[in-house]
Design a protein around this motif. Structure first.
Motif: not given
Length: 178
Positions: A146-156, A158-166
């Protein structure tokens, strides 16, 4: 003769696929990026395409529509090491004919590339709930899509840190053993 275009950025895997499918009677060409793939599609005019979902920094899903426009009757199979229901649905919606998780054996590839469906007995789907880890993976994939592959937007979102999501994205999805 059937012509197969293999679009895979892993050179070793591309070579293995080329050798395997050549032995099965396909005339094969391979490439490793989106621009070369579109050029080869115009020149080689394949009847079949094996497309990797992750091509270096590119997303193979974005190649499905242009390939389908160039080759309306091509049989296209998306290969991925990060299978999820969300990406499978998106791939089919965009025009892929099939979707396979890596690693994949030759017979499964041949069945997926078959123009006519193979007559095999299909087991009925069992309606068992997904594991919590698998549900989390599916949810992450849906939000990422839904965020077109944008990890930072997805992390925000989902309410998690970007590194955790990565880290979670680097792990292969958990397969439910039934």
């Amino acid at each position: 003769m059937d012509r197969l275009l293999i679009i895979e950025d892993d050179l070793a895997l591309a070579g293995v696929l080329l050798r395997r499918m050549s032995k099965q009677g396909f005339e094969c060409q391979q490439c490793h990026d989106a621009s070369t793939a579109l050029l080869l599609a115009r020149q080689f005019k394949p009847t079949h395409v094996l497309l990797d979902m992750k091509l270096e920094q590119e997303n193979g899903l974005k190649l499905i529509s242009p390939l389908r426009q160039l080759l309306p009757s091509v049989t296209m199979v998306l290969l991925t090491g990060y299978a999820s229901i969300a990406t499978a649905v998106e791939a089919i919606r965009l025009g892929a004919d099939n979707y396979l998780a890596k690693p994949v054996d030759t017979q499964t590839l041949l069945n997926a590339l078959a123009i006519t469906p193979v007559d095999t007995a299909i087991e009925p789907l069992q309606e068992e709930p997904l594991s919590p880890k698998r549900l989390e993976w599916e949810h992450i994939q849906q939000v990422l899509n839904a965020n077109s592959g944008n990890v930072s937007a997805t992390a925000r979102q989902l309410g998690m840190h970007r590194r955790t999501l990565q880290r979670k994205l680097l792990k292969k999805p958990t397969i439910d053993h039934r």
